[in-house]
Scaffold this active site. Structure first.
Site, short mmCIF file in Angstrom:
data_model
loop_
_atom_site.label_atom_id
_atom_site.label_comp_id
_atom_site.label_asym_id
_atom_site.label_seq_id
_atom_site.Cartn_x
_atom_site.Cartn_y
_atom_site.Cartn_z
N GLY A 26 1.20 -0.92 0.02
CA GLY A 26 -0.02 0.10 0.25
C GLY A 26 0.97 1.61 -0.01
O GLY A 26 1.85 1.11 -0.71
N ILE A 27 0.32 1.97 0.86
CA ILE A 27 0.89 3.83 0.99
C ILE A 27 2.31 3.34 1.12
O ILE A 27 3.02 4.08 0.48
CB ILE A 27 0.15 4.43 1.67
CG1 ILE A 27 -1.53 4.21 1.15
CG2 ILE A 27 0.77 6.00 1.52
CD1 ILE A 27 -2.10 5.50 2.24
N ASP A 74 6.63 -6.10 13.97
CA ASP A 74 5.42 -6.39 14.59
C ASP A 74 5.78 -5.35 15.48
O ASP A 74 6.09 -5.47 16.70
CB ASP A 74 5.28 -8.03 14.79
CG ASP A 74 3.52 -7.42 15.99
OD1 ASP A 74 2.98 -6.66 16.24
OD2 ASP A 74 3.46 -8.73 16.70
N ASN A 101 4.07 3.85 9.45
CA ASN A 101 3.08 3.74 8.68
C ASN A 101 2.25 2.53 9.42
O ASN A 101 1.15 2.52 9.13
CB ASN A 101 3.60 3.99 8.03
CG ASN A 101 2.40 3.31 6.48
OD1 ASN A 101 1.76 4.56 5.83
ND2 ASN A 101 2.74 2.22 5.72
N TYR A 171 -10.62 2.42 14.85
CA TYR A 171 -9.49 3.33 14.05
C TYR A 171 -9.15 4.49 13.88
O TYR A 171 -8.35 4.91 14.04
CB TYR A 171 -9.87 2.70 12.65
CG TYR A 171 -9.23 3.32 11.59
CD1 TYR A 171 -7.55 2.42 11.58
CD2 TYR A 171 -9.56 4.66 10.37
CE1 TYR A 171 -7.00 3.08 10.71
CE2 TYR A 171 -8.85 4.64 9.49
CZ TYR A 171 -7.70 4.83 9.98
OH TYR A 171 -6.76 5.04 8.89
N PRO A 201 -3.65 11.20 5.62
CA PRO A 201 -4.07 11.28 4.05
C PRO A 201 -5.91 11.18 3.69
O PRO A 201 -6.23 10.33 5.31
CB PRO A 201 -3.71 9.63 4.11
CG PRO A 201 -2.07 8.94 5.03
CD PRO A 201 -2.83 9.85 5.77
P1 NAD Z 1 -2.50 -1.05 4.37
O1 NAD Z 1 -3.73 -2.26 5.32
O2 NAD Z 1 -2.35 -1.61 2.86
O3 NAD Z 1 -1.25 -0.86 4.79
C1 NAD Z 1 -0.28 -1.18 6.57
C2 NAD Z 1 0.83 -1.95 6.50
O4 NAD Z 1 0.81 -2.25 7.90
C3 NAD Z 1 0.87 -3.13 6.00
O5 NAD Z 1 1.24 -3.33 4.73
C4 NAD Z 1 0.10 -4.71 6.82
O6 NAD Z 1 0.89 -5.39 6.24
C5 NAD Z 1 0.86 -3.53 7.34
N1 NAD Z 1 0.86 -3.12 9.43
C6 NAD Z 1 -0.29 -3.74 10.08
N2 NAD Z 1 0.32 -4.57 10.97
C7 NAD Z 1 1.30 -4.23 11.41
C8 NAD Z 1 1.97 -4.78 12.53
N3 NAD Z 1 1.53 -5.30 14.06
N4 NAD Z 1 3.45 -4.61 12.10
C9 NAD Z 1 4.11 -4.22 11.29
N5 NAD Z 1 3.27 -3.90 10.27
C10 NAD Z 1 2.27 -4.35 10.21
O7 NAD Z 1 -2.70 0.59 4.33
P2 NAD Z 1 -2.36 1.57 3.56
O8 NAD Z 1 -3.87 1.55 2.98
O9 NAD Z 1 -1.48 1.55 2.69
O10 NAD Z 1 -2.31 2.43 4.38
C11 NAD Z 1 -0.70 3.15 5.40
C12 NAD Z 1 -1.27 3.94 6.38
O11 NAD Z 1 -2.06 4.82 5.52
C13 NAD Z 1 -1.70 3.60 7.36
O12 NAD Z 1 -1.16 3.65 8.33
C14 NAD Z 1 -3.54 4.14 7.39
O13 NAD Z 1 -3.70 3.86 8.47
C15 NAD Z 1 -3.17 4.98 6.84
N6 NAD Z 1 -4.69 5.19 5.99
C16 NAD Z 1 -4.76 5.46 4.78
C17 NAD Z 1 -5.83 5.90 4.32
C18 NAD Z 1 -6.28 5.11 3.22
O14 NAD Z 1 -7.44 5.62 2.85
N7 NAD Z 1 -5.46 4.41 2.25
C19 NAD Z 1 -6.81 6.87 4.89
C20 NAD Z 1 -5.76 7.56 5.80
C21 NAD Z 1 -4.48 7.03 6.11
#
Ligand code: NAD
Length: 265
Positions: A26-27, A74, A101, A171, A201
């Site tokens: 993801g991001i 983790d 992140n 969340y 974001p």
């Molecule tokens: P995502 O779920 O794909 O990314 C989160 C990542 O964290 C994943 O790679 C996952 O494997 C990892 N992860 C989860 N639990 C973990 C742990 N215990 N230890 C280590 N790694 C762990 O989602 P995303 O959309 O890429 O979001 C990235 C960030 O941006 C997050 O913090 C999310 O809350 C934030 N965000 C996303 C959005 C959106 O609309 N996509 C909007 C606002 C904020």
């Protein structure tokens, strides 16, 4: 000559060592790519170990890129974070940048239930990863950054922290906590020349294999923005690179909302 985005990426981070938690998908993966393009060595610290290794290998393989490293971390586990800091120091001898992140969000999905239907266990898991995990990650790297008298910490919140939303109160609350975490850490760490900022974001199409339902949901947000289009991970990387670089050396304790204008302070 056309000036596409790749033409204007600069290399402000040559020699810097950057940890991206949750950087395997993801991001986070997009942040890692941009920081690598700017010259940094990246540590992908994600709970998905094989994807962490694969992402780091792909970054390292790009022509002219600095060596990157990926392994399972983790963020809800103190020992795992101590190991992350130790392995980074062993490989590179510094830690310049930490991007908090990792979250339970899409790859490890959350429920979007009403507040009174979310289980206590799920609430605790959400807080342990999203909020406590960020605090613990800072605790793990802070001794190194303090000794260096240099560090850039970037916490990831969300536009929902400013607006609230129906459902997924766990969340939204965890992300609102990132705002306070950022300001408190900025106060505690300023004396060590460590900047702590936050990126919030908007709803972003970050899913690797987005279903039609998810695409419709994300695309549906477009008409609620002055910049009326679907937000993509690439829309966030410029702001992230700013917070990681010397261009933001006198900026700390701030949250930047990057959401096409959905929320305005
Ligand atoms: P995502 O779920 O794909 O990314 C989160 C990542 O964290 C994943 O790679 C996952 O494997 C990892 N992860 C989860 N639990 C973990 C742990 N215990 N230890 C280590 N790694 C762990 O989602 P995303 O959309 O890429 O979001 C990235 C960030 O941006 C997050 O913090 C999310 O809350 C934030 N965000 C996303 C959005 C959106 O609309 N996509 C909007 C606002 C904020």
């Amino acid at each position: 000559m056309s000036l596409d985005k790749s033409t204007v990426v600069c290399r402000r981070l040559v020699g810097r060592i950057a940890i991206v938690t949750g950087g395997a998908h993801g991001i986070g993966k997009a942040y890692a790519q941009r920081l690598s393009d700017e010259g940094a060595h990246i540590i992908i610290a994600d709970i998905d170990g094989p994807a962490s290794e694969a992402t780091a290998a792909a970054l390292s393989a790009k022509a002219g890129a600095a060596k990157s490293l990926g392994f399972r971390v983790d963020v809800s586990n103190e020992e795992s974070l101590a190991n992350m800091a130790a392995k980074t120091m062993e490989a590179f001898g510094r830690i310049d940048i930490l991007i908090n992140n990792a979250a339970i969000f899409a790859t490890i999905p959350m429920s979007r239930l009403p507040f009174d239907e979310i289980g206590v266990d799920e609430w605790d898991r959400m807080m342990n990863v999203n909020l406590k995990g960020s605090w613990l990650a800072v605790r793990a790297v802070a001794p190194v950054m303090k000794a260096q008298k240099y560090g850039k910490i970037i916490n990831i919140a969300s536009g929902t922290a400013f607006k609230g939303t129906g459902g997924r109160i766990h969340y939204v609350t965890s992300k609102a906590g990132m705002l306070g975490l950022t300001k408190s850490l900025a106060n505690d760490l300023g004396a060590y020349n460590i900047n702590v900022n936050c990126l919030a974001p908007g709803s972003t199409l970050s899913e690797e294999n987005a279903t039609d339902e998810i695409k419709t949901m994300r695309e549906g947000k477009a008409n609620k923005r002055p910049l009326a289009r679907t937000q993509l991970p690439e829309d966030l990387v410029g702001a992230m690179a700013f917070f990681c670089s010397s261009d933001s050396d006198f900026v700390t304790g701030q949250t930047l909302v990057v959401d096409g204008g959905t929320y305005m302070h």
